[in-house]
Design an enzyme around this catalytic site. Sequence first.
Site, mmCIF file in Angstrom:
data_model
loop_
_atom_site.group_PDB
_atom_site.id
_atom_site.type_symbol
_atom_site.label_atom_id
_atom_site.label_comp_id
_atom_site.label_asym_id
_atom_site.label_seq_id
_atom_site.Cartn_x
_atom_site.Cartn_y
_atom_site.Cartn_z
ATOM 1 N N THR A 28 0.851 -1.219 -0.029
ATOM 2 C CA THR A 28 -0.107 -0.067 0.109
ATOM 3 C C THR A 28 0.773 1.344 -0.087
ATOM 4 O OG1 THR A 28 -1.632 -1.206 1.535
ATOM 5 C CG2 THR A 28 -2.260 0.937 0.941
ATOM 6 N N GLY A 82 1.362 1.846 5.628
ATOM 7 C CA GLY A 82 0.139 0.934 5.856
ATOM 8 C C GLY A 82 0.010 0.235 6.930
ATOM 9 N N ALA A 83 -0.971 -0.687 7.128
ATOM 10 C CA ALA A 83 -0.917 -1.481 8.496
ATOM 11 C C ALA A 83 -1.432 -2.645 8.279
ATOM 12 C CB ALA A 83 -1.831 -0.666 9.360
ATOM 13 N N ASP A 84 -1.288 -3.648 9.166
ATOM 14 C CA ASP A 84 -1.961 -5.025 8.983
ATOM 15 C C ASP A 84 -3.182 -5.258 9.740
ATOM 16 O OD1 ASP A 84 0.424 -6.301 7.582
ATOM 17 O OD2 ASP A 84 1.513 -5.448 9.602
ATOM 18 N N GLY A 96 4.039 -6.467 9.107
ATOM 19 C CA GLY A 96 4.055 -7.650 7.986
ATOM 20 C C GLY A 96 4.984 -7.729 7.047
ATOM 21 N N GLY A 97 5.435 -6.419 6.921
ATOM 22 C CA GLY A 97 6.679 -6.181 5.590
ATOM 23 C C GLY A 97 7.998 -6.189 6.317
ATOM 24 N N GLU A 103 9.517 2.034 10.735
ATOM 25 C CA GLU A 103 8.300 2.623 10.861
ATOM 26 C C GLU A 103 7.799 3.401 12.258
ATOM 27 O OE1 GLU A 103 6.146 -0.275 7.239
ATOM 28 O OE2 GLU A 103 6.212 -0.733 9.545
ATOM 29 N N LYS A 121 -8.686 -4.375 6.840
ATOM 30 C CA LYS A 121 -7.793 -4.319 7.877
ATOM 31 C C LYS A 121 -8.287 -3.931 9.061
ATOM 32 C CE LYS A 121 -3.864 -5.295 5.267
ATOM 33 N NZ LYS A 121 -2.940 -4.163 4.603
HETATM 34 C C1 5RP Z 1 5.414 -3.200 6.791
HETATM 35 C C2 5RP Z 1 4.285 -2.910 7.361
HETATM 36 C C3 5RP Z 1 3.119 -2.747 6.301
HETATM 37 O O1 5RP Z 1 2.597 -1.449 6.198
HETATM 38 C C4 5RP Z 1 1.968 -3.763 6.399
HETATM 39 O O2 5RP Z 1 2.527 -4.953 6.813
HETATM 40 C C5 5RP Z 1 0.821 -3.522 5.408
HETATM 41 O O3 5RP Z 1 1.396 -3.990 4.200
HETATM 42 P P1 5RP Z 1 0.696 -4.041 2.867
HETATM 43 O O4 5RP Z 1 0.281 -2.557 2.568
HETATM 44 O O5 5RP Z 1 1.495 -4.679 1.849
HETATM 45 O O6 5RP Z 1 -0.720 -4.824 3.300
HETATM 46 O O7 5RP Z 1 3.919 -2.687 8.561
HETATM 47 O O8 5RP Z 1 6.319 -3.310 7.955
#
Ligand code: 5RP
Length: 232
Positions: A28, A82-84, A96-97, A103, A121
């Site tokens: 994202t 973004g966020a999970d 997640g990334g 961050e 989410k």
């Molecule tokens: C990376 C993060 C991302 O923002 C989170 O994993 C969301 O990822 P995506 O936008 O691919 O769904 O915290 O550390």
Amino acid sequence: VNPKQAASEKAASYVQDGMTVGLGTGSTAAYAITAIAARVRSEGLKIRCIATSHASEELARKNGLIIAEWHRVSRFDVTIDGADEVDPAYRMIKGGGGALLREKIVASSTDREIIVVDQSKLKPSLGAFPLPVVVVPFGWQRTRDRLEAMFGCEITPREAVNGEPLVTDDGLQILDLHFGGPLPEVDTLEATLKTIPGVVECGLFTGLCQHVIVGHLDGTTHEFFPGDPFTF
Ligand code: 5RP
């Protein structure tokens, strides 16, 4: 339309000339980086950025964004990330990334942290998504044991594609804590985790989100601010 792209393009509209901008990490946030870069090109905005991962920095540079030096940056006007998971108290699980440490450093120095997500989410509570914990590689197995003894949940070391423990941009490792349901003692969890030697950071973000933008399949977006309930 990709909902993540719709949310990111809306978020990019909050970037203004002269701003210092934090760039998030993930699929994202990548849309946000390209959307910001497109505005810089078409409107001639003068902004400087710091990215929360090597991957995001590379994408930003490739798109012509200027990367600032940390000693010249005291605050970020806006960060888009973004966020999970996001809960109704605007707490989040991130990482997640794998970029949660950078961050959180950037989010903590940001006036307006804009979180861009699709509707999936938004959660009534955090914890279905595994909580990432960044640990020092030295003795990580004992750090894992202590986390296991403390929480009694399954813990898996984050792996790279070759099956070896993933090494973060900061040379650290990540343990994923599988609570499989609402996080325990969510208001004190971060402080509790940090009492364990070897724990550097966790993916629970509290009080670090000033604005949520949710993207939808039809290209529309909804915007929420702490205190607002998530309603569509
Ligand atoms: C990376 C993060 C991302 O923002 C989170 O994993 C969301 O990822 P995506 O936008 O691919 O769904 O915290 O550390």
